[in-house]
Motif scaffolding. Sequence first.
Motif, short mmCIF file in Angstrom:
data_model
loop_
_atom_site.label_atom_id
_atom_site.label_comp_id
_atom_site.label_asym_id
_atom_site.label_seq_id
_atom_site.Cartn_x
_atom_site.Cartn_y
_atom_site.Cartn_z
N ARG A 402 0.81 -1.21 0.00
CA ARG A 402 0.00 0.00 0.00
C ARG A 402 0.85 1.27 0.00
NH1 ARG A 402 -5.67 -0.61 1.04
NH2 ARG A 402 -6.19 -2.77 0.55
N HIS A 403 2.09 1.19 0.48
CA HIS A 403 2.98 2.36 0.42
C HIS A 403 3.37 2.65 -1.03
CE1 HIS A 403 3.24 2.20 4.76
NE2 HIS A 403 3.65 0.94 4.70
N ALA A 406 0.39 4.13 -2.84
CA ALA A 406 0.19 5.55 -2.54
C ALA A 406 1.11 6.42 -3.41
CB ALA A 406 0.45 5.82 -1.06
N ALA A 410 -0.33 8.84 -6.33
CA ALA A 410 -0.06 10.27 -6.16
C ALA A 410 0.66 10.83 -7.38
CB ALA A 410 0.76 10.51 -4.90
N LEU A 440 -2.30 11.39 0.00
CA LEU A 440 -1.64 10.08 -0.08
C LEU A 440 -0.19 10.17 0.40
CD1 LEU A 440 -3.04 8.98 -3.55
CD2 LEU A 440 -3.58 7.91 -1.35
N HIS A 443 0.06 10.47 4.30
CA HIS A 443 -0.15 9.23 5.06
C HIS A 443 0.76 8.10 4.60
CE1 HIS A 443 -3.67 10.71 7.28
NE2 HIS A 443 -3.98 11.35 6.18
N GLU A 444 1.42 8.28 3.45
CA GLU A 444 2.37 7.31 2.92
C GLU A 444 1.77 5.93 2.73
OE1 GLU A 444 5.99 7.19 5.10
OE2 GLU A 444 6.36 9.34 4.93
N THR A 445 0.46 5.88 2.55
CA THR A 445 -0.20 4.60 2.31
C THR A 445 -1.55 4.86 1.68
OG1 THR A 445 -0.86 2.47 3.29
CG2 THR A 445 -1.36 4.47 4.55
N PHE A 446 -2.11 3.82 1.07
CA PHE A 446 -3.45 3.92 0.49
C PHE A 446 -4.42 3.23 1.43
CE2 PHE A 446 -6.94 1.94 -1.77
CZ PHE A 446 -7.44 2.98 -2.53
#
Length: 466
Positions: A402-403, A406, A410, A440, A443-446
């Motif tokens: 997820r990182h 993101a 982005a 995104l 938070h560095e993740t989705f």
Amino acid sequence: MNAASLPVRIQDRNCDLLNGGSVAGLFRSLMPSICAGGAADDVRVERCWPVGAPVASGFALEWTFAARGRRHAVYGEWGAMRKHRRSRASDPTASTEPTLTADGLRGLEMRVPGADLVLRSPDRDAFLPQMSVCLDRHRMSDRLVAFGLRPRAGAGERHSLRCRLGGYRPGRRATVRFGNGEATGQNVHLCGKTFRDDRGRRLIQLHLRVSEELRRRCGGRVRVPAPVGFDDELNMALFVWMPGARAETVGHATDAVSRAAVEALVIVHELPHGDFDAFGPRDEYAVVDRWRRVIGRLIPPVAGEADDLAARLEAASARTSDKEPAAIHRDFYEKQLILSPRCVTVLDLDTMARGDVCVDIGNYLAHLLLRELASRGDACAFPALAEGFVSEYEGQRGRLNRHHLAFYMASSLFRLGAVHALRSRTSGYRPLLWRMARHLLDHETFESRRMPDLTPGCGLAGGVTK
């Protein structure tokens, strides 16, 4: 709203090439016969591309105007004029007077007096001289016979073939659809892709190889257009135009489109990829940086915002690994899908590479957000749609990083925001797309549960122009 601007001095007056009203005046003065009767009253800026690498030394532009019940495209080249060539040298029989035909504007090639600007129609592309043939229904009807296809005319017609320009990047590549229209006889529905280099020949081989793999892996449930042949003189790869409905006409948010997109991606990502070119996070950032420079040049009031967002994307790219590569499409979104009852067809394999599957998923989700804005005027339903798509994919191939997702989403949002900031009708999308990109990166993740408020009252959707 900060408007894009590309002012140039033409003779004794100023003209903003990114302002439809200003360009309309230019068209009326240069093409009075074409623009008679108010044809150029509604000029739109459709696209703007940087020319020159790594720093844009010029721009290619596409405008459209309404005439005879349809919109016609005019292409311009500003700056970088050391590369200017006259296309008529390759076609001495071509007319020098622009005309409106059933297939679009033809015969336009004009260097604007006193300005570093050339206006062209696609058949006068100096770096794709074959376009004068590719867009000529009479000559293409004769050429298609060499591939065993015989487009025949109806009563009273010499030729029934229609040549419709699809994707076009001036000086680099073009897609042309060939069809019989309403005429009787053998139906001809082909897609031709022509390039400045020999990419078309390689594309034929790629389609043959991928088609065989898809038949072996999924029995044809997912497929790509079937190659017909290669025209050496036109440097054109020919494919069968696949029957079915384009996904964006079905409705991008429907379950059918979502399932088809997931099924296609899962299969594509499992294809052999050892000899594909590598594409990693640094390559992704290089595209971002190119558009950052364009925004700084054409929309100075938002240059600081673009610089800040690009710097954050560069930092995120350094934290994103390029391990565990797979076959990736690199331009995957709903317009690349044709749906039929028995299968889904994936279009445009031109940019296939070896890289992170999140490149494709992030690009798809960014376009999904854009489509929500375009079709509904807000993106309230986007979080649920995005989470549903990601969960369906993970259910078949395992959990995504997820990182990484993101970062790639982005990056896609930044590029989409930059592209649409230069268009007449959709410039209002940029603030929302870039705000989602910042979220995104923050938070560095989705995570769909942590997405920002996308309701009309949150100040994001206001000012969006369809």
